[in-house]
Design a protein around this motif. Structure first.
Motif, PDB file in Angstrom:
ATOM      1  N   TYR A  30       4.956   3.769   0.252  1.00  0.00           N
ATOM      2  CA  TYR A  30       4.590   3.612   1.659  1.00  0.00           C
ATOM      3  C   TYR A  30       5.251   4.687   2.520  1.00  0.00           C
ATOM      4  O   TYR A  30       4.583   5.404   3.275  1.00  0.00           O
ATOM      5  CB  TYR A  30       5.000   2.223   2.140  1.00  0.00           C
ATOM      6  N   TYR A  31       6.577   4.802   2.401  1.00  0.00           N
ATOM      7  CA  TYR A  31       7.290   5.802   3.185  1.00  0.00           C
ATOM      8  C   TYR A  31       7.022   7.216   2.658  1.00  0.00           C
ATOM      9  O   TYR A  31       7.144   8.189   3.407  1.00  0.00           O
ATOM     10  CB  TYR A  31       8.789   5.503   3.194  1.00  0.00           C
ATOM     11  N   GLY A  32       6.646   7.328   1.397  1.00  0.00           N
ATOM     12  CA  GLY A  32       6.287   8.625   0.850  1.00  0.00           C
ATOM     13  C   GLY A  32       5.109   9.225   1.601  1.00  0.00           C
ATOM     14  O   GLY A  32       5.117  10.406   1.979  1.00  0.00           O
ATOM     15  N   ILE A  69       2.929  -4.239   1.511  1.00  0.00           N
ATOM     16  CA  ILE A  69       3.180  -2.986   0.800  1.00  0.00           C
ATOM     17  C   ILE A  69       2.287  -2.884  -0.426  1.00  0.00           C
ATOM     18  O   ILE A  69       1.955  -3.872  -1.051  1.00  0.00           O
ATOM     19  CB  ILE A  69       4.674  -2.895   0.427  1.00  0.00           C
ATOM     20  N   PRO A  70       1.924  -1.684  -0.794  1.00  0.00           N
ATOM     21  CA  PRO A  70       0.892  -1.396  -1.790  1.00  0.00           C
ATOM     22  C   PRO A  70       0.825  -2.258  -3.040  1.00  0.00           C
ATOM     23  O   PRO A  70      -0.059  -3.083  -3.144  1.00  0.00           O
ATOM     24  CB  PRO A  70       1.187   0.050  -2.154  1.00  0.00           C
ATOM     25  N   GLY A  93      -3.345  -3.489   1.533  1.00  0.00           N
ATOM     26  CA  GLY A  93      -4.114  -2.329   1.956  1.00  0.00           C
ATOM     27  C   GLY A  93      -4.526  -2.431   3.405  1.00  0.00           C
ATOM     28  O   GLY A  93      -4.427  -1.465   4.165  1.00  0.00           O
ATOM     29  N   GLY A  94      -4.966  -3.607   3.824  1.00  0.00           N
ATOM     30  CA  GLY A  94      -5.383  -3.795   5.204  1.00  0.00           C
ATOM     31  C   GLY A  94      -4.229  -3.663   6.180  1.00  0.00           C
ATOM     32  O   GLY A  94      -4.334  -2.995   7.202  1.00  0.00           O
ATOM     33  N   LEU A  95      -3.101  -4.295   5.853  1.00  0.00           N
ATOM     34  CA  LEU A  95      -1.945  -4.223   6.731  1.00  0.00           C
ATOM     35  C   LEU A  95      -1.405  -2.808   6.813  1.00  0.00           C
ATOM     36  O   LEU A  95      -0.993  -2.343   7.872  1.00  0.00           O
ATOM     37  CB  LEU A  95      -0.851  -5.181   6.234  1.00  0.00           C
ATOM     38  N   THR A  96      -1.372  -2.114   5.678  1.00  0.00           N
ATOM     39  CA  THR A  96      -0.907  -0.739   5.661  1.00  0.00           C
ATOM     40  C   THR A  96      -1.812   0.141   6.512  1.00  0.00           C
ATOM     41  O   THR A  96      -1.354   0.990   7.273  1.00  0.00           O
ATOM     42  CB  THR A  96      -0.866  -0.201   4.220  1.00  0.00           C
ATOM     43  N   TYR A  97      -3.102  -0.051   6.393  1.00  0.00           N
ATOM     44  CA  TYR A  97      -4.082   0.738   7.143  1.00  0.00           C
ATOM     45  C   TYR A  97      -3.874   0.555   8.639  1.00  0.00           C
ATOM     46  O   TYR A  97      -3.945   1.507   9.422  1.00  0.00           O
ATOM     47  CB  TYR A  97      -5.495   0.310   6.745  1.00  0.00           C
TER      48      TYR A  97
END
Length: 347
Positions: free
Chosen positions: A180-182, A287-288, A296-300
């Motif tokens: 995620y942070y990458g 997180i992934p 995926g939705g939350l990350t997006y």
């Protein structure tokens, strides 16, 4: 008359028998009811005691499991060995992931080669895109494309990967956070280069990353998440770089001088945030690897606003805009003198 007396006697006897039978039946029913109530109370007490015991056992197991998971995650994530999980650990983990480190020359050349001649591209690499005459509007277009691309990558992979749970989380959380942070760090480096920053030394040397690099990236992540004063500190760094401040002075300001207190407070903010998120299950859902499709939705949703904040900060600095007028908050950081002037106390 005699027969009437006999009939009356029989009637009276029948009445007495009826009363006696009724009283006896009532007593029997009352006794049975009391017995049922007693049994029900006993059953209720037994169920309550059993349930309480089960809850206590379950709570103990959960607590033991949580402690084991917390310890396991802490051991894996404390990559710099300072005894705590903080943003520096996350940056180091992320930078070790293949593809996270961005080479400035290669990135700028690949971005501009479709739209600009070699001489403009070479100027952008030698100095910066603004110096090469690439307009702020054009730079913003490239920046938006960068954010879109990295956002699609992180959320796409989030949705595609599997969803382990339980104690497996101890093994997957570090990889998830690094991923995620990458992608955030990939976007960060690209935005820095588009808006005039020089090459960020993201190479690992003797199993260590440059402290100055870690601190610049910490500030950038602080801007992304709205940490107090991180924005002003990053603009002050851009001002110093745009003014030609010597590398050693810049390094001093970032590692133990005027900028360092903001880096330290930003790292502390992230330490509190990450401790809560990692050990309360936030990354299980957001997180992934652990989060799967939901992740995926939350990350997006969360990725773009963070990148937009950094873009907004970088759009108007001395590096990206030669006409930039520094604010009092930026001027509070006197990097060349290595001190924080008095009005910094009011930040």
């Amino acid at each position: 008359m005699a027969s009437k007396r006999i009939f009356d006697s029989i009637s009276n006897l029948a009445g007495e028998i009826g009363k006696t039978t009724s009283n006896t039946s009532r007593k029997v029913v009352d006794n049975m009811t009391n017995l049922d109530k007693q049994k029900m109370n006993e059953m209720r007490e037994n169920i309550t005691d059993s349930t309480q015991q089960l809850v206590e056992k379950a709570s103990l197991k959960v607590k033991e499991g949580a402690n084991k998971t917390t310890k396991a995650v802490s051991n894996v994530m404390d990559v710099n060995g300072d005894g705590q999980v903080d943003i520096e650990d996350v940056i180091i983990m992320a930078l070790k992931v293949p593809g996270v480190c961005i080479k400035r020359d290669d990135f700028l050349r690949s971005e501009f080669m479709k739209d600009y001649p070699p001489e403009v591209i070479n100027d952008a690499i030698a100095f910066n895109p603004a110096h090469a005459g690439i307009t702020p509007k054009e730079i913003e277009k490239y920046a938006n494309e960068v954010i879109k691309y990295e956002r699609n990558c992180v959320s796409g992979i989030s949705a595609a990967l599997s969803t382990p749970g339980g104690f497996a989380m101890a093994a997957t959380i570090p990889a998830d956070i690094a991923q995620y942070y990458g992608y955030m760090l990939r976007a960060t480096q690209k935005l820095l280069y588009l808006y005039g920053f020089p090459e960020i030394d993201v190479s690992e040397k003797s199993k260590k990353f440059d402290t100055e690099t870690l601190n610049i990236l910490t500030l950038c992540l602080g801007v992304m998440f709205g940490v107090a004063n991180a924005n002003n500190a990053l603009k002050a760094v851009a001002k110093a770089l745009g003014s030609g401040v010597q590398k050693q002075l810049m390094k001093k300001a970032l590692t133990k001088g005027t900028i360092y207190p903001i880096v330290k407070s930003t790292a502390k903010w992230f330490g509190v945030k990450m401790t809560k998120e990692v050990f309360t299950g936030f990354f299980k859902h957001a997180i992934p690897v652990v989060g799967g499709v939901i992740g995926g939705g939350l990350t997006y949703i969360s990725f773009k606003p963070c990148c937009d904040k950094l873009k907004a900060s970088l759009e108007d600095t001395l590096l990206s805009n030669p006409k930039h007028e520094a604010t009092n908050e930026e001027n509070a950081f006197d990097i060349e003198e290595g001190i924080i002037i008095e009005n910094c106390e009011s930040l």
